[in-house]
Write a protein that holds these residues in place. Sequence first.
Motif, mmCIF file in Angstrom:
data_model
loop_
_atom_site.group_PDB
_atom_site.id
_atom_site.type_symbol
_atom_site.label_atom_id
_atom_site.label_comp_id
_atom_site.label_asym_id
_atom_site.label_seq_id
_atom_site.Cartn_x
_atom_site.Cartn_y
_atom_site.Cartn_z
ATOM 1 N N LYS A 1 -7.471 0.010 -9.402
ATOM 2 C CA LYS A 1 -7.734 0.982 -10.526
ATOM 3 C C LYS A 1 -6.608 1.549 -11.235
ATOM 4 N N GLU A 2 -5.911 2.264 -10.044
ATOM 5 C CA GLU A 2 -4.780 3.032 -10.661
ATOM 6 C C GLU A 2 -3.510 2.232 -10.852
ATOM 7 N N TRP B 1 1.026 -1.113 -0.012
ATOM 8 C CA TRP B 1 0.028 -0.071 0.118
ATOM 9 C C TRP B 1 0.857 1.233 -0.086
ATOM 10 N N GLN C 1 -11.588 -0.931 0.891
ATOM 11 C CA GLN C 1 -11.771 0.087 -0.113
ATOM 12 C C GLN C 1 -10.485 0.493 -0.860
ATOM 13 N N GLU C 2 -9.286 0.787 0.122
ATOM 14 C CA GLU C 2 -8.140 1.219 -0.555
ATOM 15 C C GLU C 2 -7.591 0.114 -1.401
ATOM 16 N N ARG D 1 -6.117 10.174 -1.090
ATOM 17 C CA ARG D 1 -6.992 9.717 -0.156
ATOM 18 C C ARG D 1 -6.319 9.875 1.257
ATOM 19 N N GLN E 1 1.473 4.184 -3.269
ATOM 20 C CA GLN E 1 0.902 5.527 -2.718
ATOM 21 C C GLN E 1 2.263 6.554 -3.275
ATOM 22 N N LYS F 1 -9.364 -1.748 -3.431
ATOM 23 C CA LYS F 1 -10.044 -1.688 -4.916
ATOM 24 C C LYS F 1 -9.461 -0.425 -5.732
ATOM 25 N N GLU F 2 -9.462 0.859 -4.774
ATOM 26 C CA GLU F 2 -8.866 1.997 -5.624
ATOM 27 C C GLU F 2 -7.454 1.739 -6.239
ATOM 28 N N GLN F 3 -6.683 1.055 -5.353
ATOM 29 C CA GLN F 3 -5.292 0.897 -5.797
ATOM 30 C C GLN F 3 -5.358 0.087 -7.232
#
Length: 933
Positions: A784-785, A746, A777-778, A763, A750, A780-782
């Motif tokens: 996508k990125e 993670w 949730q983090e 975020r 970032q 899932k966002e990662q």
Amino acid sequence: MPSATNSANRGRSRGIKRESLNSLPSDNDVTSETNLVSSRGSATDHSLGSATDTPGMAPPLSYRHGRSDAPTPSERAEDTEPLFREVRVVPRMQLPISTTQEEGSFFQESFKDIAKRLKAFNDALGELQQLGVSHDVQLPELVLVGDQSAGKSSLMSGLAQLDLPRSEGTCTRCPLHIRVSMNPEWSCRVWLRKQYTYAPPPDNNIVESDVTDADPFFPWKKRPATDVVEFKSMHDNTEIEEVLRWAQIAILNDNKNPALYVPGSGSVASSTPISHEADRTLAKFSPNIVALEIKGPDLPNLSFYDMPGIFQNPADARDDYLVSVVTNLSKAYIQHPSAIIMCSMPMNSDAENSSTFGLTRKLGASDRTIGVLTKADLLAPGGNFEQWLSIMKGEAHKTGLGYFITSRPQGKSLGELSKWEEAMFVDHGVEAWPNEFHQFSNRCGVEKLKLFLSEKLADAFASSLPNIKRMVASRLNKVNKNLAALPELPDNIELEVEGSLMQFSESCRQGIDELIKFGGALPEAFRDCLLHIKPKFILKDRSDTPLVEISDDDSDAQPPPPAASTPKRRQGAVQITPSSKRPRLENSNGFPNGHAPRVKKAKLLPPFTEYSSLGSGFRTLAQVKAEIRGKMQAGTPDVIPPDVYQGMAVESIKVWEQPTQKFLSATMGQLHEKLGEKLNSSLDRLRKRLIYRETGDHLTRFLKEQLQQTMDQAFLIFKHETQQLITFQKETLTMYRELEEKELGWFRHQMRFQARFPEAARRLGNWANMGEEQRQQEMKEQEKEKFKLGPDNFADEVKVVSYVRGYYRLAALRFVDRMAQLTLCGMLPEIRKRLDFELRTRLGLQGGNARAAYQRLMEEDTATAEKREALKAEREKFVRALETIQALEGNPGLDDGMFETSSTSLSFLARDGDVAMEMEDTQTTSELVSGEA
């Protein structure tokens, strides 16, 4: 004082005839003489006699058996008045029936009485000297001094009538105290009397300036009390030379046990040649004393000190300081006001070369000095011997007690030496001995010197004995008062000590139980410390600016500054916004513009606060990549070598050493503090007693020993942890590795995303503080990125870091448990079990001498205990001294008059059937002459 008439009447009634001056005996007819002290005042006056009142003349002397202090013929010629020289019992006179037999028996018993008196006085004097009473009470003593090579050793052997060592370096390196006395069986006892301790400087470099008036025997320091050690007893006179030489070696090796050097039993004396040991002694001279008590048939009754010979030029320049030390040693004994000094001067040298004689004169001791001219056999034939004649006549180098002459040639036995001196001085059968010296025959030879000295010393001791007894009694009374002034001990010492220790031991057990049961706070703080200092990696490469250090707890350190040159991105891939118009975004840790400000480091609980920064900056991703490449085998590009994990994991654990020591020390500190409280509560009423201090000291030492043992065990466990990576807890390791991989992944994402899209809003939050729903949730966002970022060039490195940190967590928790077991299950229970036994043993309560230990422990303090013991030793010394004096006074062979300050003394002698009696008192010569025989 009896009148002359009464004296004459007494002489007439006993058939004593006064002879005219013309009938005075010649020197060769004189059978004996003595020199009596006219006044019985102080010990010093009596022992020294009186010097001549007429300048240039020797003091008036008289005839007595075995002594030869008569004036020379030239002095007699100067007498202007008739002089009563001696009174005789003439055998031709008519005596009543059986008177001759009765008088013979009377005189025979008188000779025995004289011998008994001499022996009794000299034995008693020697006993007092051996006890060390001379340090507190002035005792008469004979002191033999002289330069080196002055014939002093030969003279000493003659006086002691023993074949003592006469070789160089054997008898002259410390003072000898020799006591000889008559006894049916021969025996010898040797003691070491240690009054000084050898304390050289650390570099052992001693210079002349170190020897001062305040420190005359440097580097020897005065002891608080004299230590008398019995060295050896023997009954074979052939052993005495070897024993005496080894005793001297023992006294010079002050740092070693004298028992090592005892012939026949000592390990050094039994395994090493004596010549070898004599050359490597700790000191070269000593002010400590080797004392000999020798008894045997036909021995004289004599006690004297033999001092090392004074010298000027040592062979080694480093020994120059010894010149002053040895000189100071002789000076110390010469300055004793009650000492009779025997100063030896060889007749084969110039008398003016004698340093020792000059020393006696400089110290004001001439009036109590006896000059002994040695080596008469080496007088140069036909040479100038006028100086020696002048000395014997009292015209030069004057002494208060005159001179004697001796001749002790080397290579002769004691029997041969006795015959030699008789032939030389009595029979005049040695041609080399000049006729001019025959007039002094009554002062020639060791035998006459011995009797002169023995009588001189006995007379001095007899006259001073009342004063000595008073002083000894006074010192004993003072010691008893000082002992009585010390604090009194409890009535039942044993009960007091045992009760206090029992209470202390029980309270200690309770205190240790409390620590074992409730002592988890310190191990927990230790656990938190080790987890906090796990290795922290820099998860940003040069291309990922700004560099930040990622850890489980925000940021533990200021991230490094941005790289000087950042690789340019391809134009068109992402539109770059000028920095002036770029929105102020937060970095991956929630800080503006990607730069973490200085944050307050997470605090660790005491005593581990100082270790908060350990583990920071362990590796960068680039360093991890380089390490992998450096250890990768050729042809296996996708396989990470095990050595990479091994090396980093072991290195990360090495930082545990200091926190571990702190944990163990803190654990022992808690225990020591708690037991100290128990000591204060249990022995509070005994705080001023020695038991309180000693129990505390022994407790501290015991706990230190236990701590050291525990640290040794902990070091072994620590060594195993740092030896190699090892675990069989696969599931646990997998769990920790996965947790680390998620967190580090993670953080890594970032860092990359912020570097690539600095204008994008970040975020908020931190992985360590997120809940499970927020973490999902983090993730899932990662996901996508990741399509925008592409593959991570350091993906393998992140996995390696995750593995190392996961293993670290497993090993740290394992190590903490081991250390907790070592203290709570090992060290503390062991102390609980052994404490009472250890304390009692160390206090001396377990052996057969417990009673003495009880009394010592109840002394007020260490100083008081030492003072009490010293006073007891002093009391014992003075009690024995007083017993010696009282035994002498109760000797049936001595009458009460011997201890009074009488002005009259008698001596008797028998020779060739004639009986002569001489009387000396304070009457004048004219009064004596007026008497009629």
